[in-house]
Every structure is written in structure tokens, then in C-alpha cells.
Design an enzyme around this catalytic site. Structure first.
Site, PDB file in Angstrom:
ATOM      1  N   GLY A   1      -4.422 -16.431   5.426  1.00  0.00           N
ATOM      2  CA  GLY A   1      -4.128 -17.693   5.748  1.00  0.00           C
ATOM      3  C   GLY A   1      -3.861 -18.934   4.607  1.00  0.00           C
ATOM      4  O   GLY A   1      -3.779 -20.207   4.979  1.00  0.00           O
TER       5      GLY A   1
ATOM      6  N   GLY B   1       3.416  -0.072   9.620  1.00  0.00           N
ATOM      7  CA  GLY B   1       2.741   1.258   9.732  1.00  0.00           C
ATOM      8  C   GLY B   1       2.744   1.879   8.344  1.00  0.00           C
ATOM      9  O   GLY B   1       3.000   2.970   8.230  1.00  0.00           O
TER      10      GLY B   1
ATOM     11  N   ALA C   1       3.394  -4.430  12.678  1.00  0.00           N
ATOM     12  CA  ALA C   1       2.919  -3.111  12.628  1.00  0.00           C
ATOM     13  C   ALA C   1       3.952  -2.485  11.842  1.00  0.00           C
ATOM     14  O   ALA C   1       4.873  -2.085  12.433  1.00  0.00           O
ATOM     15  CB  ALA C   1       2.715  -2.887  14.154  1.00  0.00           C
TER      16      ALA C   1
ATOM     17  N   SER D   1      -5.432  -7.910   7.741  1.00  0.00           N
ATOM     18  CA  SER D   1      -5.057  -8.654   8.866  1.00  0.00           C
ATOM     19  C   SER D   1      -5.900  -8.474  10.164  1.00  0.00           C
ATOM     20  O   SER D   1      -6.633  -7.317  10.110  1.00  0.00           O
ATOM     21  CB  SER D   1      -3.498  -8.563   9.388  1.00  0.00           C
TER      22      SER D   1
ATOM     23  N   SER E   1       0.934  -1.127  -0.076  1.00  0.00           N
ATOM     24  CA  SER E   1      -0.041  -0.107   0.095  1.00  0.00           C
ATOM     25  C   SER E   1       0.858   1.359   0.052  1.00  0.00           C
ATOM     26  O   SER E   1       1.818   1.217   0.763  1.00  0.00           O
ATOM     27  CB  SER E   1      -0.834   0.036   1.224  1.00  0.00           C
TER      28      SER E   1
ATOM     29  N   ASN F   1      -7.259   0.193   0.304  1.00  0.00           N
ATOM     30  CA  ASN F   1      -6.778  -0.452   1.790  1.00  0.00           C
ATOM     31  C   ASN F   1      -7.355   0.729   2.986  1.00  0.00           C
ATOM     32  O   ASN F   1      -6.950   1.837   3.188  1.00  0.00           O
ATOM     33  CB  ASN F   1      -5.165  -0.250   2.013  1.00  0.00           C
TER      34      ASN F   1
ATOM     35  N   CYS G   1      -6.421  -1.416   7.418  1.00  0.00           N
ATOM     36  CA  CYS G   1      -5.184  -1.920   8.328  1.00  0.00           C
ATOM     37  C   CYS G   1      -5.425  -1.530   9.578  1.00  0.00           C
ATOM     38  O   CYS G   1      -5.773  -0.416   9.879  1.00  0.00           O
ATOM     39  CB  CYS G   1      -4.013  -0.816   7.663  1.00  0.00           C
TER      40      CYS G   1
HETATM   41  C1  LIG Z   1       4.209  -7.920   6.651  1.00  0.00           C
HETATM   42  C2  LIG Z   1       2.923  -7.721   6.151  1.00  0.00           C
HETATM   43  C3  LIG Z   1       2.615  -6.544   5.435  1.00  0.00           C
HETATM   44  C4  LIG Z   1       1.309  -6.130   4.977  1.00  0.00           C
HETATM   45  N1  LIG Z   1       1.084  -5.091   4.472  1.00  0.00           N
HETATM   46  C5  LIG Z   1      -0.324  -4.775   3.970  1.00  0.00           C
HETATM   47  C6  LIG Z   1      -0.432  -3.256   2.969  1.00  0.00           C
HETATM   48  O1  LIG Z   1       0.671  -2.668   3.001  1.00  0.00           O
HETATM   49  N2  LIG Z   1      -1.649  -3.203   2.560  1.00  0.00           N
HETATM   50  C7  LIG Z   1      -2.662  -4.252   3.012  1.00  0.00           C
HETATM   51  O2  LIG Z   1      -3.691  -3.863   2.495  1.00  0.00           O
HETATM   52  N3  LIG Z   1      -2.355  -5.329   3.705  1.00  0.00           N
HETATM   53  C8  LIG Z   1      -1.229  -5.575   4.209  1.00  0.00           C
HETATM   54  N4  LIG Z   1      -0.852  -6.811   4.872  1.00  0.00           N
HETATM   55  C9  LIG Z   1      -2.220  -7.640   5.004  1.00  0.00           C
HETATM   56  C10 LIG Z   1      -2.217  -8.834   3.868  1.00  0.00           C
HETATM   57  O3  LIG Z   1      -2.286  -8.299   2.571  1.00  0.00           O
HETATM   58  C11 LIG Z   1      -3.291  -9.876   4.092  1.00  0.00           C
HETATM   59  O4  LIG Z   1      -4.514  -9.113   3.943  1.00  0.00           O
HETATM   60  C12 LIG Z   1      -3.359 -10.411   5.554  1.00  0.00           C
HETATM   61  O5  LIG Z   1      -1.860 -10.624   5.797  1.00  0.00           O
HETATM   62  C13 LIG Z   1      -4.018 -11.744   5.570  1.00  0.00           C
HETATM   63  O6  LIG Z   1      -3.350 -12.669   4.634  1.00  0.00           O
HETATM   64  P1  LIG Z   1      -2.182 -13.737   4.913  1.00  0.00           P
HETATM   65  O7  LIG Z   1      -2.385 -14.672   6.088  1.00  0.00           O
HETATM   66  O8  LIG Z   1      -2.078 -14.569   3.715  1.00  0.00           O
HETATM   67  O9  LIG Z   1      -0.895 -12.896   5.122  1.00  0.00           O
HETATM   68  C14 LIG Z   1       0.146  -7.291   5.231  1.00  0.00           C
HETATM   69  C15 LIG Z   1       0.494  -8.284   5.773  1.00  0.00           C
HETATM   70  C16 LIG Z   1       1.773  -8.648   6.243  1.00  0.00           C
HETATM   71  C17 LIG Z   1       1.843  -9.856   6.911  1.00  0.00           C
END
Ligand SMILES: Cc1cc2nc3c(=O)[nH]c(=O)nc-3n(C[C@H](O)[C@H](O)[C@H](O)COP(=O)(O)O)c2cc1C
Length: 302
Positions: free
Chosen positions: A240, A70, A68, A188, A44, A121, A124
Site C-alpha cells: 500500500g 498464477g 490472481a 498480498s 517471481s 516467494n 503468494c
Molecule cells: C499484479 C501483481 C502481481 C504480483 N506478483 C507477485 C509476484 O510475482 N511475486 C511476489 O512475491 N509478489 C507479487 N505481488 C505482490 C507484491 O509484490 C506486493 O507484495 C503486494 O502487492 C503488496 O504491495 P502493494 O500494495 O504495493 O502492491 C504481486 C502484486 C500484484 C498487484
């Protein structure tokens, strides 16, 4: 067999890189696509550069990680250089954020020429005040953000929802009513936290962060299932996913595609190829000839 479409974008398979993981640079976006993803989502980014939180920004917990970061990013002008560097054949989704409808609209308008879709987004769980989930927890603010973006761009828009609400269907409907072409769910979960028992202090510099990884999948699948029954627009499932069985669950719940984030940290970008091979094997064994045939099957007869 795995080919599918979302909002008229052709995908060679229904897997996508989730926002925030390996999505900050053109080279890694290209690499993830070459490794097998059907589409990639950027990290993002916002109008102005944002430093994000200090380290530590991620910590492993049972069943996943808490992060986090940020929403650190170099701002839209610098990010455009990365978007230009993504190969032409890669279906590219820009994840953007802002602190007001106008800010979202400005970022969206300035990048639409480089991308196939824009993901908003508004979800977050650890963003600065006025950003992220504080928007996506408010149906009327979500409506205003989506409308403002839809007023200025022609590419399809997906609104990424937070599970941290009383009723995700209410927010989903407000995004749909405002013209969102698709929904991505979920961001998340949380915020959650981990405390270091040696120091008696929170591990993350921000104390709280968003939970992701295998432990949140049941919540994500339920969100997709719940929203599918109440909206007409396509859903992208995320939360997940680590192997083809997880992808199948999301498709049966009603998603047309799935995104993968945390699992890449465990398994590397090759995970996309593995999920696709497994999915194809499952489809052959069970007699499905297209992904579409699988979407929403868990609702039949209910
Ligand atoms: C390290 C990290 C950074 C993330 N940064 C963003 C982000 O910049 N924008 C966003 O919409 N979601 C962000 N997410 C959320 C993921 O896109 C996703 O919605 C969430 O992690 C659940 O999927 P997963 O279990 O496959 O990780 C981030 C997740 C992680 C683990």
C-alpha cells in the site's frame, strides 16, 4: 541523505520495485530504476515455465486490486536472458519460487551470478498447490526452503512473508533461524474475491486472488512493527505504499526500505521520484540526516 544499505548492498534511496509489477523484462526493470527506484525486484520465476491463470487475472476493488495471475513466467533459463539485460549499476533482486526446498535451491543457484540479492516467494496467496503461501504458512517448511537456498548461494537472501498466518512472528523467526539475511513483508492479503452482480459469477478466472494497494497498508505496517520487535535481521516493508508518508510509517515501524507495487499501476514509475523527494523534504523538516535514524522510531519508549 537518502542513501542506505541493506545486507551490504548500497542503495541510493530506500525504495524498491515490488515483485510482480513491471518486473518481467530487463527493459522495464531498467526503466523503473532510471525513474528513481533504489533497487528493483523481478517478477517471481520458477524452474520450469508456468502459464498462470486465464484472464481476467486482476480486478479493481475499493482501496486496491485483487490479482490472481498464477505466477506466470517463462522459467529460469529464459528469465536469465532478462537478468543479463539489466544494466550493471541497477541493484537487482531476483524473486524466485518453487514447490520444494530442492527446487528453490536449484533456481537460486542458477541465477545468483546475475543478481545482488534473492527474494524467496513463500507467500503468494493464490499459487498452485505446494507453492507460495502453503510454504510460508508452515514454519518448518519455511525453515527448510531458506536453509536449502542458503546452502547453495553466497548472495544475501530475503524471505517474503505472508500476512495470512496466525502468528507472523513465528514464521519470521523460523526464516531468521534458517539463515535468511532479511525479510520482506508483506505479500498480498487474502485471498479475497469479487463477484460480478450482473452474472452472479466471480470476476477472476481463479475466483480468488491476493488483495494489494492502499487498503492493506495498515496490516503491512502492523506486520513490520510486530516482526521488528522479535528479529535482528533487516526488514523490507511492502503493502500500500503510495506516497512518502506511507514510506515514513514503514520506516518508523522498523523497515529499512520499502517496496512499491500496486501504486505504480495508478501513478506510473515516476512515483519513485515523488516518494523520494517527499521523504527528503520530510527528513530536512524534521532534522533527520539519514534513513537509519528513522528506522524503528515508533518503538521508542514503548
Ligand atoms: C499484479 C501483481 C502481481 C504480483 N506478483 C507477485 C509476484 O510475482 N511475486 C511476489 O512475491 N509478489 C507479487 N505481488 C505482490 C507484491 O509484490 C506486493 O507484495 C503486494 O502487492 C503488496 O504491495 P502493494 O500494495 O504495493 O502492491 C504481486 C502484486 C500484484 C498487484
Amino acid at each position: 541523505m537518502l542513501r542506505t544499505r541493506i545486507c551490504n548492498i548500497e542503495l541510493r534511496n530506500p525504495t524498491m520495485l515490488a515483485a510482480g509489477v513491471m518486473g518481467s523484462m530487463a527493459s522495464s526493470l531498467n526503466r523503473v530504476y532510471r525513474a528513481g527506484a533504489g533497487a528493483v525486484v523481478t517478477k517471481s520465476f520458477s524452474l520450469e515455465p508456468n502459464e498462470g491463470y486465464k484472464n481476467p487475472t486482476t480486478v479493481e476493488v475499493t482501496g486496491g486490486i485483487i490479482n490472481a495471475i498464477g505466477l506466470s513466467n517463462p522459467g529460469v533459463d529464459a528469465f536469465k536472458e532478462e537478468l543479463r539485460g539489466v544494466d550493471d549499476d541497477v541493484p537487482l533482486i531476483a524473486s524466485i519460487y518453487g514447490s520444494s526446498p530442492e527446487e528453490f535451491a536449484r533456481v537460486a543457484a542458477s541465477v545468483e551470478e546475475y543478481v545482488d540479492m534473492i527474494e524467496l516467494n513463500v507467500s503468494c496467496p493464490h499459487a498452485m498447490a505446494g507453492c507460495g503461501a502453503s510454504i510460508g504458512q508452515d514454519a518448518s517448511l519455511t525453515f527448510r526452503v531458506v536453509s536449502a537456498v542458503k546452502d547453495v548461494v553466497g548472495v544475501p537472501v530475503s524471505t517474503k512473508l505472508t500476512p495470512n498466518v496466525t502468528d507472523i512472528v513465528e514464521i519470521a523467526k523460523s526464516a531468521e533461524d534458517a539463515g535468511s539475511d532479511a525479510l520482506t513483508l508483506i505479500n498480498s492479503l487474502g485471498p479475497g474475491m469479487k463477484i460480478d452482480i450482473k452474472t452472479a459469477k466471480p470476476v477472476l478466472s481463479n475466483a480468488f486472488g491476493g488483495m494489494s494497494g492502499p487498503a492493506i497498508k495498515p496490516v503491512a505496517v502492523r506486520c513490520v512493527y510486530d516482526v521488528y520487535r522479535n528479529v535482528e535481521i533487516p526488514l523490507i516493508g511492502v503493502g500500500g505504499v503510495r506516497d512518502f508518508r506511507d514510506a515514513v510509517e514503514f520506516l518508523f515501524a522498523g523497515a529499512v526500505a520499502v517496496q512499491v507495487g500496486t501504486a505504480i499501476m495508478y501513478d506510473g514509475p515516476e512515483i519513485f521520484m515523488r516518494i523520494c523527494r517527499g521523504l527528503e523534504g520530510f527528513m530536512i523538516e524534521r532534522g533527520f540526516s539519514s534513513v537509519d535514524e528513522m528506522v524503528g522510531l515508533a518503538h521508542e519508549g514503548r
